[in-house]
Motif scaffolding. Structure first.
Motif, PDB file in Angstrom:
ATOM      1  N   ALA A   4       0.840  -1.194   0.000  1.00 27.34           N
ATOM      2  CA  ALA A   4       0.000   0.000   0.000  1.00 27.34           C
ATOM      3  C   ALA A   4       0.874   1.242   0.000  1.00 27.34           C
ATOM      4  N   SER A   5       0.273   2.375  -0.333  1.00 26.50           N
ATOM      5  CA  SER A   5       0.966   3.661  -0.238  1.00 26.50           C
ATOM      6  C   SER A   5       0.639   4.304   1.102  1.00 26.50           C
ATOM      7  N   PRO A   6       1.549   5.136   1.620  1.00 24.93           N
ATOM      8  CA  PRO A   6       1.259   5.816   2.887  1.00 24.93           C
ATOM      9  C   PRO A   6       0.011   6.682   2.736  1.00 24.93           C
ATOM     10  N   PRO A   7      -0.804   6.790   3.770  1.00 25.71           N
ATOM     11  CA  PRO A   7      -2.005   7.635   3.685  1.00 25.71           C
ATOM     12  C   PRO A   7      -1.626   9.096   3.469  1.00 25.71           C
ATOM     13  N   GLU A   8      -2.418   9.768   2.662  1.00 26.53           N
ATOM     14  CA  GLU A   8      -2.162  11.172   2.365  1.00 26.53           C
ATOM     15  C   GLU A   8      -2.933  12.058   3.333  1.00 26.53           C
ATOM     16  N   ALA A   9      -2.261  13.019   3.900  1.00 26.93           N
ATOM     17  CA  ALA A   9      -2.907  13.936   4.836  1.00 26.93           C
ATOM     18  C   ALA A   9      -3.744  14.956   4.070  1.00 26.93           C
ATOM     19  N   LEU A  10      -4.827  15.400   4.681  1.00 26.63           N
ATOM     20  CA  LEU A  10      -5.649  16.441   4.083  1.00 26.63           C
ATOM     21  C   LEU A  10      -4.897  17.767   4.108  1.00 26.63           C
ATOM     22  N   SER A  11      -5.165  18.598   3.116  1.00 30.99           N
ATOM     23  CA  SER A  11      -4.583  19.933   3.117  1.00 30.99           C
ATOM     24  C   SER A  11      -5.183  20.747   4.251  1.00 30.99           C
ATOM     25  N   SER A  12      -4.483  21.778   4.647  1.00 34.16           N
ATOM     26  CA  SER A  12      -4.983  22.642   5.724  1.00 34.16           C
ATOM     27  C   SER A  12      -6.312  23.278   5.346  1.00 34.16           C
TER      28      SER A  12
END
Length: 823
Positions: A209-217
């Motif tokens: 899997a790919s690392p989870p992407e954080a939401l933008s501010s």
């Protein structure tokens, strides 16, 4: 990877030879393993290939063997032998909605999903490939490519209702021996060396899997603001939030100004902050069983166009909610209860089902008219009108649109209009009168309230009489006003101006939802802004009660995994609502022509409605309501008035189907496409359109794109219209067929591609005009078409997909190729 792919893995029925060993990995793939990159590949590295070659068939409920490859979680979930769309389902089936009904691999294995990648920890690269069903299917195609011309080899079925074979890795040896041509991608050209190599390397490295992407501010701030709004305290706010939630259940929420392809889902969660614990009720109005919070859950899967319904949230939207729902002075003394959900235990479900079958289960659900009675009717209706295309798309693009759902009830092309959200001076509209709705609430129940049922004719036995009584109550409502105020007949121009919504807002802005066009392309459909194509045979005029019931019948109340009784009841009741919308339109025609038009629309193909007691409906049609027509073609005159009335419209001169002048289009391409748009069943007694696909894309000079939409008529269809088919139509029906030509791309399921040079256009159009038989059409396909076997297939598919994304960066999704014809 799998375009109609795991169709190969998953699709056809046949007897397999037992005991065949799992094939070893190919020698060339051993070399690939030796050249593995130092850095491990992750899902995002191979995602572009999945989106171009696999998700085009494996991205939605109808993915073969439920293998959804639009996310890592879906790939890790694997496949399942149960069909989601099953016309013969008499036994309750547990829902298997991605991200909702299970959230871990173990939970999916408990639901009998099996792996398509090697799940053994610490396996070598060779073991990861040999034990991967995905790899084996890809390699099977590499070993047995398609021919590069002509139709598909015999035995390769691409029909939508083909039988499935969902092989596991243990049975793959026998599967491959029996079906050597069924590798992935199925029934289309194979992957390029680069695409294949990257997928093989990813699988060999353990399918990480790919690392989870954080939401933008910016996204985080929007989420916090909207969750605060939806979870605000007070009965009024909570009832409003519930109403909005139940209507946005299928929406892909997009924040204005956010990344084009960043979407969220509005869900009910046990948690107020942090990780979201979504409550997996079957329907949004089912009892959540305890305290919950509205949350905006990021939707991380690749977007597929056929289920992509965008709803935008912004500062202006929040102000609109305040204006519609919160500023008006009304009181919500107490919150209404929720409706009970489906029983979770088998024994309880069986007991309730038997009671329903014998008619002893009388626990009526609360209708939305009762639940949201405290909210002013005009506010609710205006909420629907503000985004009418979104809400109609709910049943056009939602799960109900497949199989025996809503689409078999509608015509191939029709226009949609709406009654005004405001009462004309001196008059009152039934759909805006809360007292009228409350008095007739017992007639507005929907058969989907029965949930899991085996009562196939329940809609006719119980709900059709209620619909007839409601039609009588609606007529009496207007007759009473007529006796008191002399309401009828009213001049048609005045009726259009006062009773029909034109989309003009009080601030001077224009809402383009006031007029819509729906195209039904066999088993899929599209909703477009404006009035497109030739004047249709039928039109809908929706009022609030019809619009609200459409949503709760086919979106909020519909269970894709439901029994045949549930599906059939929803389909039959859809006939009632469609007829009611059409009858509202007929009310604006003179009574002398109205009955003839009704019979013209509701002939044999409306047998399921027409053969019932329609005396009360006829009374509605006999009301003398309008006057003032200047011609004998009143429907054409009414359409002309409506085209002038709606504020947002495209001029006839820009419509390839409606521009009558010889000089409408200056370019050679435009003039040729106008000629093509004039094709109809009346072009010649050979009826050339009958050979065309339902929806095809045409590229000219590698630059311009057009959509060809084949609209069929079913007026004198000789069989029951429960499911419309393209076969067995009479010559009389085919003479009514038309071809709508749209500049750009329309529809989510292209059935065929044509690719031409501009200098070939005249030849192409002339050949289409001269079609006499199947051989003539086949010759056009051979010269200008892109068959499944054509090496240029993926080149054209990628070109159209790129154009779609460029022209609709937020609303576009991956086009579906599972219904591409084998012409």
């Amino acid at each position: 990877m799998i375009v109609i792919p795991l169709i190969g893995l998953l699709i056809f029925s046949a007897c397999t030879k037992p005991g065949q060993p799992i094939p070893d990995i190919a020698k060339k793939d051993v070399d690939l393993i030796r050249s593995l990159p130092d850095k491990s590949l992750t899902f995002n590295d191979i995602r572009p290939t999945l989106e171009k070659r696999c998700i085009v068939c494996h991205g939605c409920y109808d993915a073969p063997c439920q293998l959804k490859l639009s996310s890592y979680e879906g790939l890790n979930r694997g496949a399942n032998k149960l069909k989601v769309y099953d016309k013969g389902r008499f036994i309750y089936q547990q829902p298997t909605r991605m991200f909702i009904d299970a959230n871990s691999t173990d939970e999916w294995r408990e639901k009998e999903f099996f792996s398509v990648v090697n799940e053994t920890e610490g396996g070598t690269a060779e073991q990861n490939l040999k034990s991967s069903l995905l790899y084996q299917m890809l390699n099977l195609k590499q070993r047995n490519p398609l021919p590069e011309s002509g139709k598909l080899p015999a035995g390769m079925d691409v029909s939508i209702d083909r039988k499935q074979v969902c092989t596991t890795i243990d049975d793959f040896g026998s599967f491959a021996a029996d079906h050597p041509n069924w590798g992935m991608p199925y029934a289309v050209p194979g992957l390029s060396a680069e695409e294949y190599g990257k997928l093989v390397q990813w699988l060999a490295q353990g399918a990480k899997a790919s690392p989870p992407e954080a939401l933008s501010s910016a996204s985080v701030a929007q989420v916090e603001a909207w969750e605060t709004f939806f979870n605000a305290s007070g009965n009024k706010q909570q009832l409003v939030s519930r109403y909005i939630y139940e209507h946005l259940v299928l929406g892909h929420i997009h924040f204005m100004g956010d990344a084009d392809q960043m979407f969220f889902r509005l869900v009910r969660s046990r948690t107020e902050r942090g990780d979201i614990d979504e409550i997996p009720t079957v329907r949004p109005y089912d009892d959540p069983q305890g305290v919950f919070y509205y949350r905006l859950r990021p939707y991380r899967a690749s977007i597929v166009d056929k289920s992509h319904i965008v709803y935008e949230l912004s500062e202006a939207r929040m102000q609109r909610y305040e204006e519609l729902f919160l500023k008006p002075a009304y009181e919500v003394k107490e919150l209404p209860p929720y409706n009970p959900g489906e029983a979770s235990q088998w024994a309880e479900r069986f007991y309730i089902k038997i009671k329903k079958l014998v008619g002893l289960y009388e626990q009526k659900m609360l209708t939305p008219f009762t639940i949201f009675d405290a909210i002013p009717v005009q506010a609710r209706y205006q909420f629907l009108l503000d985004d009418a295309r979104f809400f109609i798309n709910g049943f056009i693009k939602g799960p109900v649109c497949r199989g025996v759902g809503a689409l078999s009830s509608i015509e191939d092309q029709f226009w949609v209009f709406f009654l005004s959200p405001e009462n004309p001076t001196g008059y009152s509209q039934h759909g805006l009168d809360g007292d009228f709705l409350k008095a007739n609430d017992n007639l507005l129940h929907l058969p989907t309230e029965l949930g899991d049922t085996s009562r196939l004719l329940n809609a006719w036995i119980k709900y059709w009489p209620q619909e007839q009584d409601y039609m009588r109550a609606k007529l009496d409502y207007y007759l009473q006003q007529d006796s008191q105020k002399g309401l009828f007949p009213i001049d048609v121009k005045r009726a259009v101006n006062q009773f029909i919504w034109n989309g003009s807002n009080r601030d001077g802005s224009v809402n383009r939802n006031a007029a819509l066009t729906v195209f039904r392309n066999l088993d899929s459909a599209t909703v477009s802004y404006g009035l497109l194509g030739d004047e249709p045979e039928t039109a809908w005029m929706l009022d609030y009660p019809v619009f609200e019931r459409l949503h709760y019948l086919l979106v909020a109340g519909y269970n894709t995994f439901g029994t045949l009784g549930h599906q059939a009841s929803a389909r039959l009741y859809m006939d009632f609502l469609r007829t009611e919308g059409e009858d509202n339109f007929l009310f604006f025609l003179p009574v002398g022509k109205r009955k003839a038009q009704f019979e013209f629309w509701h002939g044999v193909n409306r047998s399921s409605t027409r053969k019932q007691n329609i005396d009360l409906q006829s009374a509605w049609l006999n009301a003398d309501s309008v006057t003032g027509y200047a011609s004998s073609d009143e429907q054409h005159e009414l359409f002309t008035l409506l085209r002038t009335h709606v504020a947002a419209k495209s001029p006839d001169a820009a419509d390839l189907n409606r521009c009558d002048g010889a000089n409408c289009f200056k370019s050679a391409t435009g003039r040729a496409m106008q000629r093509l748009a004039n094709l109809s069943g009346k072009t010649s007694h050979y009826m050339p359109l009958q050979y065309f696909p339902a929806l095809s894309y045409l590229r000219v000079d590698g630059r311009d794109a057009y959509t060809l939409i084949y609209n069929k008529t079913y007026r004198s269809y000789e069989e029951d219209s429960f499911i419309k088919e393209v076969n067995n139509r009479s010559d009389e029906d085919m003479r009514g067929d038309t071809l709508t030509v749209v500049k750009g791309l329309s529809g989510a399921y292209p059935n065929f591609f044509f690719d031409l040079k501009v200098e070939q256009l005249e030849m192409f159009v002339a050949a289409c005009e001269q079609i006499r038989n199947q051989a003539d059409y086949d010759a056009i396909v051979a010269q200008f078409g892109i068959r499944r076997t054509n090496p240029k297939f993926w080149v054209l598919a990628d070109w159209f997909q790129a154009l779609h994304a460029q022209s609709q960066p937020v609303e576009s999704g991956i086009l579906d190729l599972s219904r591409y014809n084998d012409h």
